[in-house]
Design an enzyme around this catalytic site. Structure first.
Site: not given
Ligand code: NAD
Length: 255
Positions: A148, A161, A165
């Site tokens: 992130s 968080y 990361k």
């Molecule tokens: P999201 O919350 O939409 O989806 C998360 C996914 O992870 C889901 O499929 C959920 O089922 C799975 N998950 C979570 N905890 C779990 C567990 N204990 N066991 C199994 N599966 C689990 O996430 P997103 O927003 O698409 O983000 C995806 C990644 O990108 C994450 O690692 C997040 O930290 C990172 N990220 C996202 C953003 C953003 O703005 N969306 C920004 C920076 C980093």
């Protein structure tokens, strides 16, 4: 200059088998769909007992997609996910550690249990998956950890968080050193704020703040993170390991 055909070959994932965790929605689903579109067979995972049909049938060839239901915080999940790749396809080439949780919480209000649950999913599970995947990547491979922009630029209200990361970035480098001699590359992708259904409506001030600050003037789309993963997954990135690719509209340049 590369002609179109050779550029396409460099991105092709034909014959490769990829695991993408947290791939039932958001960035993980976009990565899984992108990889499938470039020829990979897939193990996709999430917490739901069963994958909704509309997600499975969103793949052009659902017969090349296997869903594993798992809680990454539970012991044995990494082993089960990697075994699914071996049992179904007899090989593993790509792992994307995408699943992550981001409970709100600053240092002063969060407790030990909350810290443990974030570190369990965002760091410990990623390490376990890398360990199991490395053993299965007998033809070499590519591992991508989704970190992130908060890995290097923590903000208010997200101490655990951001720390998790940041640990994932360091872990990416350790794994690159350790697994390089075994033929596996390990890189991170660090997204800035990425769009999801309802984000603009539920958090307009956050979207505006990001868009007003970022040099490219907007939030990202899941497919833009998937494009970066596609590049790192395949032969176009054959001499790249241990790097962190910021895919964030330039936000980390300015805050
Ligand atoms: P999201 O919350 O939409 O989806 C998360 C996914 O992870 C889901 O499929 C959920 O089922 C799975 N998950 C979570 N905890 C779990 C567990 N204990 N066991 C199994 N599966 C689990 O996430 P997103 O927003 O698409 O983000 C995806 C990644 O990108 C994450 O690692 C997040 O930290 C990172 N990220 C996202 C953003 C953003 O703005 N969306 C920004 C920076 C980093």
């Amino acid at each position: 200059m590369l002609d179109t055909m050779s550029a396409k070959n460099l991105l092709s994932l034909d014959g490769r088998v990829a695991i993408v965790t947290g791939s039932t929605r958001g960035i993980g689903l976009a990565v899984a769909r992108k990889f499938a579109g470039y020829g990979a067979s897939l193990i996709i995972c999430g917490r739901a007992e069963q994958l909704p049909d509309e997600i499975m049938f969103g793949f052009r060839d659902p017969s090349r997609v296997t869903y594993v239901s798992c809680d990454l915080g539970a012991a044995g999940s990494a082993e089960r996910i990697v075994a699914a790749a071996n049992d179904t396809h007899g090989r593993l080439d790509i792992l994307v550690n995408n699943a992550g949780i981001q409970p709100p919480g600053d240092l002063q209000s969060s407790n030990d249990e909350e810290w443990r649950s974030v570190l369990e999913v965002n760091v410990v599970a990623a390490a376990a998956l890398m360990r199991c995947a490395a053993a299965a990547m007998t033809h070499g491979g590519s591992i991508i950890n989704i970190a992130s922009s908060r890995s290097t630029r923590p903000g208010m209200g997200m101490a655990a968080y951001s720390a998790s990361k940041s640990a994932l970035l360091n872990l990416t480098q350790s794994a690159a050193v350790e697994l390089g001699p075994l033929g596996a590359r390990v890189n991170a992708v660090s997204p800035g704020l990425v769009n999801r259904p309802g984000l603009v409506e539920s958090w307009p001030e956050g979207v505006k703040r990001f868009s007003d600050s970022a040099p490219l003037g907007r939030i990202g789309e899941p497919e833009e993170i998937a494009n970066a993963c596609l590049f790192l997954a395949g032969d176009a990135a054959s001499w790249i390991t241990g790097t962190n690719l910021a895919v964030d509209g330039g936000i980390t340049l300015v805050r």
